[in-house]
Every structure is written in C-alpha cells, then in structure tokens.
Write a protein that holds these residues in place. Structure first.
Motif, PDB file in Angstrom:
ATOM      1  N   GLY A 141     -40.484  -8.430   3.644  1.00  0.00           N
ATOM      2  CA  GLY A 141     -40.087  -7.372   2.724  1.00  0.00           C
ATOM      3  C   GLY A 141     -40.640  -6.020   3.130  1.00  0.00           C
ATOM      4  O   GLY A 141     -41.155  -5.820   4.232  1.00  0.00           O
ATOM      5  N   ALA A 142     -40.530  -5.082   2.223  1.00  0.00           N
ATOM      6  CA  ALA A 142     -40.962  -3.704   2.452  1.00  0.00           C
ATOM      7  C   ALA A 142     -41.219  -3.060   1.105  1.00  0.00           C
ATOM      8  O   ALA A 142     -40.885  -3.623   0.057  1.00  0.00           O
ATOM      9  CB  ALA A 142     -39.878  -2.937   3.212  1.00  0.00           C
ATOM     10  N   HIS A 143     -41.817  -1.868   1.142  1.00  0.00           N
ATOM     11  CA  HIS A 143     -42.030  -1.143  -0.110  1.00  0.00           C
ATOM     12  C   HIS A 143     -40.670  -0.793  -0.719  1.00  0.00           C
ATOM     13  O   HIS A 143     -39.740  -0.433   0.000  1.00  0.00           O
ATOM     14  CB  HIS A 143     -42.843   0.134   0.159  1.00  0.00           C
ATOM     15  N   PRO A 144     -40.523  -0.900  -2.042  1.00  0.00           N
ATOM     16  CA  PRO A 144     -39.212  -0.630  -2.658  1.00  0.00           C
ATOM     17  C   PRO A 144     -38.712   0.794  -2.443  1.00  0.00           C
ATOM     18  O   PRO A 144     -37.511   1.054  -2.604  1.00  0.00           O
ATOM     19  CB  PRO A 144     -39.440  -0.924  -4.149  1.00  0.00           C
ATOM     20  N   SER A 145     -39.601   1.710  -2.073  1.00  0.00           N
ATOM     21  CA  SER A 145     -39.169   3.078  -1.747  1.00  0.00           C
ATOM     22  C   SER A 145     -38.418   3.144  -0.425  1.00  0.00           C
ATOM     23  O   SER A 145     -37.769   4.152  -0.128  1.00  0.00           O
ATOM     24  CB  SER A 145     -40.394   3.990  -1.660  1.00  0.00           C
ATOM     25  N   ALA A 146     -38.526   2.082   0.394  1.00  0.00           N
ATOM     26  CA  ALA A 146     -37.972   2.034   1.750  1.00  0.00           C
ATOM     27  C   ALA A 146     -38.620   3.063   2.682  1.00  0.00           C
ATOM     28  O   ALA A 146     -38.052   3.434   3.711  1.00  0.00           O
ATOM     29  CB  ALA A 146     -36.450   2.208   1.750  1.00  0.00           C
ATOM     30  N   ASP A 164     -35.309  -5.606  -0.034  1.00  0.00           N
ATOM     31  CA  ASP A 164     -36.179  -4.502   0.365  1.00  0.00           C
ATOM     32  C   ASP A 164     -36.272  -4.381   1.882  1.00  0.00           C
ATOM     33  O   ASP A 164     -36.302  -3.264   2.428  1.00  0.00           O
ATOM     34  CB  ASP A 164     -37.581  -4.691  -0.226  1.00  0.00           C
ATOM     35  N   ALA A 165     -36.320  -5.526   2.575  1.00  0.00           N
ATOM     36  CA  ALA A 165     -36.379  -5.500   4.037  1.00  0.00           C
ATOM     37  C   ALA A 165     -35.124  -4.860   4.624  1.00  0.00           C
ATOM     38  O   ALA A 165     -35.198  -4.093   5.596  1.00  0.00           O
ATOM     39  CB  ALA A 165     -36.553  -6.918   4.583  1.00  0.00           C
ATOM     40  N   TRP A 166     -33.957  -5.154   4.051  1.00  0.00           N
ATOM     41  CA  TRP A 166     -32.705  -4.594   4.543  1.00  0.00           C
ATOM     42  C   TRP A 166     -32.618  -3.089   4.246  1.00  0.00           C
ATOM     43  O   TRP A 166     -32.219  -2.295   5.099  1.00  0.00           O
ATOM     44  CB  TRP A 166     -31.535  -5.332   3.911  1.00  0.00           C
ATOM     45  N   ARG A 184     -47.515   6.592  13.858  1.00  0.00           N
ATOM     46  CA  ARG A 184     -48.260   7.635  13.144  1.00  0.00           C
ATOM     47  C   ARG A 184     -47.536   8.125  11.893  1.00  0.00           C
ATOM     48  O   ARG A 184     -48.175   8.559  10.936  1.00  0.00           O
ATOM     49  CB  ARG A 184     -48.548   8.814  14.090  1.00  0.00           C
ATOM     50  N   PHE A 185     -46.221   8.076  11.879  1.00  0.00           N
ATOM     51  CA  PHE A 185     -45.504   8.604  10.713  1.00  0.00           C
ATOM     52  C   PHE A 185     -45.814   7.805   9.445  1.00  0.00           C
ATOM     53  O   PHE A 185     -45.586   8.284   8.331  1.00  0.00           O
ATOM     54  CB  PHE A 185     -43.995   8.652  10.964  1.00  0.00           C
ATOM     55  N   VAL A 186     -46.342   6.594   9.616  1.00  0.00           N
ATOM     56  CA  VAL A 186     -46.669   5.770   8.453  1.00  0.00           C
ATOM     57  C   VAL A 186     -47.711   6.462   7.573  1.00  0.00           C
ATOM     58  O   VAL A 186     -47.673   6.363   6.347  1.00  0.00           O
ATOM     59  CB  VAL A 186     -47.166   4.381   8.908  1.00  0.00           C
ATOM     60  N   ILE A 187     -48.636   7.203   8.190  1.00  0.00           N
ATOM     61  CA  ILE A 187     -49.663   7.905   7.416  1.00  0.00           C
ATOM     62  C   ILE A 187     -49.016   8.918   6.475  1.00  0.00           C
ATOM     63  O   ILE A 187     -49.396   9.034   5.302  1.00  0.00           O
ATOM     64  CB  ILE A 187     -50.660   8.617   8.361  1.00  0.00           C
ATOM     65  N   ASP A 188     -48.016   9.629   6.981  1.00  0.00           N
ATOM     66  CA  ASP A 188     -47.301  10.596   6.135  1.00  0.00           C
ATOM     67  C   ASP A 188     -46.496   9.895   5.040  1.00  0.00           C
ATOM     68  O   ASP A 188     -46.360  10.422   3.925  1.00  0.00           O
ATOM     69  CB  ASP A 188     -46.369  11.456   6.988  1.00  0.00           C
ATOM     70  N   ARG A 189     -45.960   8.721   5.362  1.00  0.00           N
ATOM     71  CA  ARG A 189     -45.174   7.985   4.374  1.00  0.00           C
ATOM     72  C   ARG A 189     -46.050   7.496   3.219  1.00  0.00           C
ATOM     73  O   ARG A 189     -45.608   7.470   2.067  1.00  0.00           O
ATOM     74  CB  ARG A 189     -44.458   6.804   5.046  1.00  0.00           C
ATOM     75  N   ILE A 190     -47.275   7.085   3.529  1.00  0.00           N
ATOM     76  CA  ILE A 190     -48.196   6.679   2.462  1.00  0.00           C
ATOM     77  C   ILE A 190     -48.429   7.855   1.509  1.00  0.00           C
ATOM     78  O   ILE A 190     -48.425   7.696   0.284  1.00  0.00           O
ATOM     79  CB  ILE A 190     -49.523   6.175   3.054  1.00  0.00           C
ATOM     80  N   ARG A 191     -48.614   9.026   2.085  1.00  0.00           N
ATOM     81  CA  ARG A 191     -48.798  10.230   1.255  1.00  0.00           C
ATOM     82  C   ARG A 191     -47.541  10.522   0.445  1.00  0.00           C
ATOM     83  O   ARG A 191     -47.633  10.913  -0.738  1.00  0.00           O
ATOM     84  CB  ARG A 191     -49.145  11.432   2.139  1.00  0.00           C
ATOM     85  N   GLU A 192     -46.365  10.326   1.041  1.00  0.00           N
ATOM     86  CA  GLU A 192     -45.112  10.587   0.325  1.00  0.00           C
ATOM     87  C   GLU A 192     -44.962   9.660  -0.882  1.00  0.00           C
ATOM     88  O   GLU A 192     -44.483  10.069  -1.944  1.00  0.00           O
ATOM     89  CB  GLU A 192     -43.926  10.408   1.286  1.00  0.00           C
ATOM     90  N   ILE A 220     -49.017  -4.739   6.812  1.00  0.00           N
ATOM     91  CA  ILE A 220     -49.697  -5.102   5.567  1.00  0.00           C
ATOM     92  C   ILE A 220     -50.732  -4.040   5.203  1.00  0.00           C
ATOM     93  O   ILE A 220     -50.926  -3.711   4.033  1.00  0.00           O
ATOM     94  CB  ILE A 220     -50.346  -6.489   5.687  1.00  0.00           C
ATOM     95  N   GLY A 221     -51.384  -3.463   6.211  1.00  0.00           N
ATOM     96  CA  GLY A 221     -52.389  -2.439   5.965  1.00  0.00           C
ATOM     97  C   GLY A 221     -51.844  -1.237   5.229  1.00  0.00           C
ATOM     98  O   GLY A 221     -52.485  -0.721   4.291  1.00  0.00           O
ATOM     99  N   SER A 222     -50.670  -0.777   5.612  1.00  0.00           N
ATOM    100  CA  SER A 222     -50.105   0.417   4.969  1.00  0.00           C
ATOM    101  C   SER A 222     -49.748   0.144   3.508  1.00  0.00           C
ATOM    102  O   SER A 222     -49.985   0.983   2.627  1.00  0.00           O
ATOM    103  CB  SER A 222     -48.869   0.905   5.740  1.00  0.00           C
ATOM    104  N   HIS A 223     -49.195  -1.022   3.239  1.00  0.00           N
ATOM    105  CA  HIS A 223     -48.882  -1.372   1.850  1.00  0.00           C
ATOM    106  C   HIS A 223     -50.158  -1.527   1.025  1.00  0.00           C
ATOM    107  O   HIS A 223     -50.185  -1.166  -0.163  1.00  0.00           O
ATOM    108  CB  HIS A 223     -48.059  -2.663   1.802  1.00  0.00           C
ATOM    109  N   THR A 224     -51.210  -2.032   1.651  1.00  0.00           N
ATOM    110  CA  THR A 224     -52.477  -2.171   0.935  1.00  0.00           C
ATOM    111  C   THR A 224     -53.085  -0.805   0.637  1.00  0.00           C
ATOM    112  O   THR A 224     -53.669  -0.597  -0.438  1.00  0.00           O
ATOM    113  CB  THR A 224     -53.448  -3.044   1.745  1.00  0.00           C
ATOM    114  N   CYS A 225     -52.951   0.151   1.560  1.00  0.00           N
ATOM    115  CA  CYS A 225     -53.428   1.509   1.296  1.00  0.00           C
ATOM    116  C   CYS A 225     -52.730   2.099   0.071  1.00  0.00           C
ATOM    117  O   CYS A 225     -53.369   2.749  -0.769  1.00  0.00           O
ATOM    118  CB  CYS A 225     -53.202   2.401   2.512  1.00  0.00           C
ATOM    119  N   VAL A 226     -51.434   1.873  -0.045  1.00  0.00           N
ATOM    120  CA  VAL A 226     -50.693   2.358  -1.222  1.00  0.00           C
ATOM    121  C   VAL A 226     -51.269   1.758  -2.495  1.00  0.00           C
ATOM    122  O   VAL A 226     -51.516   2.470  -3.484  1.00  0.00           O
ATOM    123  CB  VAL A 226     -49.195   2.011  -1.093  1.00  0.00           C
ATOM    124  N   GLU A 227     -51.507   0.443  -2.490  1.00  0.00           N
ATOM    125  CA  GLU A 227     -52.014  -0.219  -3.699  1.00  0.00           C
ATOM    126  C   GLU A 227     -53.462   0.162  -3.985  1.00  0.00           C
ATOM    127  O   GLU A 227     -53.866   0.224  -5.163  1.00  0.00           O
ATOM    128  CB  GLU A 227     -51.849  -1.731  -3.578  1.00  0.00           C
TER     129      GLU A 227
END
Length: 336
Positions: A184-189, A328-330, A40-48, A14-21
């Motif tokens: 679910g997940a971010h629609p970008s997957a 989105d989860a799939w 750790r790769f989640v940090i790069d994904r937020i930037r992506e 939830i934290g990573s999705h909240t950072c995006v928003e």
C-alpha cells in the motif's frame, strides 16, 4: 513536541510513513539516510503531508564515528531502526552486502545509543526469522527455524545482538517488531513503495505491470501446497504498520521498565499471490498480464501471523483492508 526520535532509513518506504505518524503523534523525527534505496523528494513529501519539515542527516548507518558525531548533541528520546537492505531474492545473490549493511548498522547504532544515553530502541525485524513454520498462524513463541535467505538470517542475528545487549545490562529497552508483508501507500498518494530498479516485492511489480512499465508479471511457482498453488503471505497496509512503530516507541519512552520483547505485526490471515492479483484487478478495474514461472530461491511457502500479542502489548491492530492497500498502491503508482 514530545521529543526527537531518530529514524534510520527514514526516507524509505516504511520509514517515511512512520515519520508521518510520529509527527501526527507530536514527535519530531530525525532522519538518517544515505539514499541508497530511497529518494530525496520523500523528505519534501513528508512535509507536504504533515506541514512539518523533518531534520535530515545524510550518511551511512554502518559508520559509527559519523553517527556519534551527528547524534551526540540531539537529546534523542528514542530510535526506530529501519536502515537495511531488504530484498529476499537479492540477498541470496549478494549475501555479503546484506550481512554488512544490516548487521554492521545495528551494531553501530546500538553502540552510539549507549554512549549518548538513549535506551529506547525499536528494531525493524521480519517474519522471515521464523523460516517455514510448522504451525500457522505464527506466534512469538514459534520456533526460530533456519532462515530461508541471507536477509532472514541478518534479522535473526540482529535480534540476537539486541537481546545480548539487553542481557548484558546495558540499559537498553527494545522491541523487535516482526512484521509480515507491508503493502500500500499513504492515502494522499504522496509517499509509497519506490523500489529502485526491478521490484523484489509483489505489489510494486503488480502496479508497474498495470501501468505499462513492465510487460508482464511473473508468479514464482504455482505448485506449492496451498489452495491455488501460489505462496501465501500476510499483507499489511503500511499505514497500519507505521502506527504500530509509533505505539512501540511511545510505550518504551513512557515506561521505566527495562524490557526486550518481540512482537508480530500482521493482519492475522494470509492471501495467496493469485488472490492478491485478483483483488487488485477487481478493486481497480484493471486486467493484469501475468504468467506462471519457476519457484524463486528463498521463498517460504506460507506464513501469516497471530497478532493477539500486539493487541495486548501495544493496544494495536490493523484497521485497513487488503483492498484499501491495493487501491492506495495503484493511486501512488499513477502519480510516479
């Protein structure tokens, strides 16, 4: 940017999705995470996703000295506190881990925020504070029953701690967001739920079974007092949930009023375990291998939210459906 917001556990689900928003709303997230249940790769994904690189402070939120030394010069405008152990089933087996991680981190963060004069605090709470409710849907005025798990008890205790700090006149402004079942997940997957080891939540177990990581899915009990005998939950898309956190911290930042309040976050209706399985199969065109097993300790029979107060207080309601969340989860699972 509108200011720096501390996000503890910001590399988590939830934290990573909240950072995006937060970034989408013009805030600058500062993540504190020890990567005990995140990657750790989640940090790069937020930037992506956003084009913005989040600041990262790696460490343990139960360590008050660590927090103070790293946060005192940041000029934070608020904090959203996610860092906690979160599996209901595991908490019944490892209660001391949960009491230490969840309660000690909240105490340490509140103490540091007071020292650095950052009063705006959003707490990641849970519908588990209600235990097994007598009346559905659950409102914020529903009775707080004995929690069914150590995890639920830690959320009850942390809410009490925040309330006590508010009542003591320590200048805190806080919302405790009692949310139901994020999926679910971010629609970008690019980001999504990523449990380390065996999943404790339904949807990642579904997706891991669908993709072949697990031979079969176990449904924990089909003899509950529900239409199909399986537990009922209020499943909320994680992107909707993330947006609610941003609305909550934004309201605290712009308001001069001292407040402590609790707010339910859900869809307002429940789905059974078997309904979720059937919806996943239908929306993704996949047959799942599942069996019925015994009940699991700590599971509540049925719970879903009355979300009218969230609409009135935060001008928030869910926009995404169960089917969208399961799709989105799939899509996220297929990228792993």
């Amino acid at each position: 940017m509108k200011g720096k917001v501390l996000v503890t556990g910001g590399a988590g689900y939830i934290g990573s999705h909240t950072c995006v928003e937060l970034i989408n709303e013009g805030y600058e997230p500062v993540i504190v995470d020890n990567f005990s249940n995140s990657e750790r790769f989640v940090i790069d994904r937020i930037r992506e996703i956003t084009g913005v690189k989040c600041s990262l402070i790696e460490g343990d939120c139960t360590n008050q000295n660590f927090l103070e030394s790293n946060l005192k010069s940041l000029d934070l405008v608020g904090c959203i506190h996610f860092a906690a152990s979160k599996a209901v089933g595991e908490s019944s087996k490892l209660p001391l881990k949960y009491y230490h991680n969840n309660i000690a981190s909240t105490v340490a963060i509140l103490a540091v925020l007071e020292k650095i004069n950052c009063p705006n605090f959003v707490f990641s709470s849970s519908c588990t504070v209600y235990g097994q409710p007598d009346i559905l849907p659950v409102t914020e005025n529903s009775s707080i029953k004995p929690a069914e798990s150590p995890y639920g008890r830690t959320k009850q205790m942390c809410e009490d701690i925040i309330r006590d700090c508010y009542n003591a006149g320590q200048g805190i402004k806080a919302f405790a967001l009692r949310y139901f079942n994020p999926i679910g997940a971010h629609p970008s997957a690019l980001i999504g739920e990523l449990p380390l080891g065996t999943p404790n939540n339904l949807v990642p177990f579904i997706t891991q079974t669908a993709i072949g990581k697990r031979a079969e899915l176990t449904v924990f009990g089909n003899d509950y007092n529900t239409p199909d005998g399986t537990c009922i939950r209020d499943y909320i898309h994680v992107v909707d949930l993330a947006k609610a956190h941003v609305k909550a911290i934004k309201k605290l930042i712009v308001s001069n009023e001292s407040v402590f309040d609790v707010i339910n976050l859900g869809t307002g209706h429940g789905n059974s375990v078997l309904e979720v399985i059937e919806s996943f199969e239908k929306v993704n065109g996949i047959r799942l291998n599942y069996k019925i097993g015994p009940r699991r300790n700590g599971d509540v029979e049925k719970v879903y939210a009355d979300c009218s107060y969230a609409k009135d207080t935060l001008n928030w309601k869910t926009e995404l459906s169960l089917e969208e969340a399961l799709k989105d989860a799939w899509n996220w699972e297929k990228t792993l």
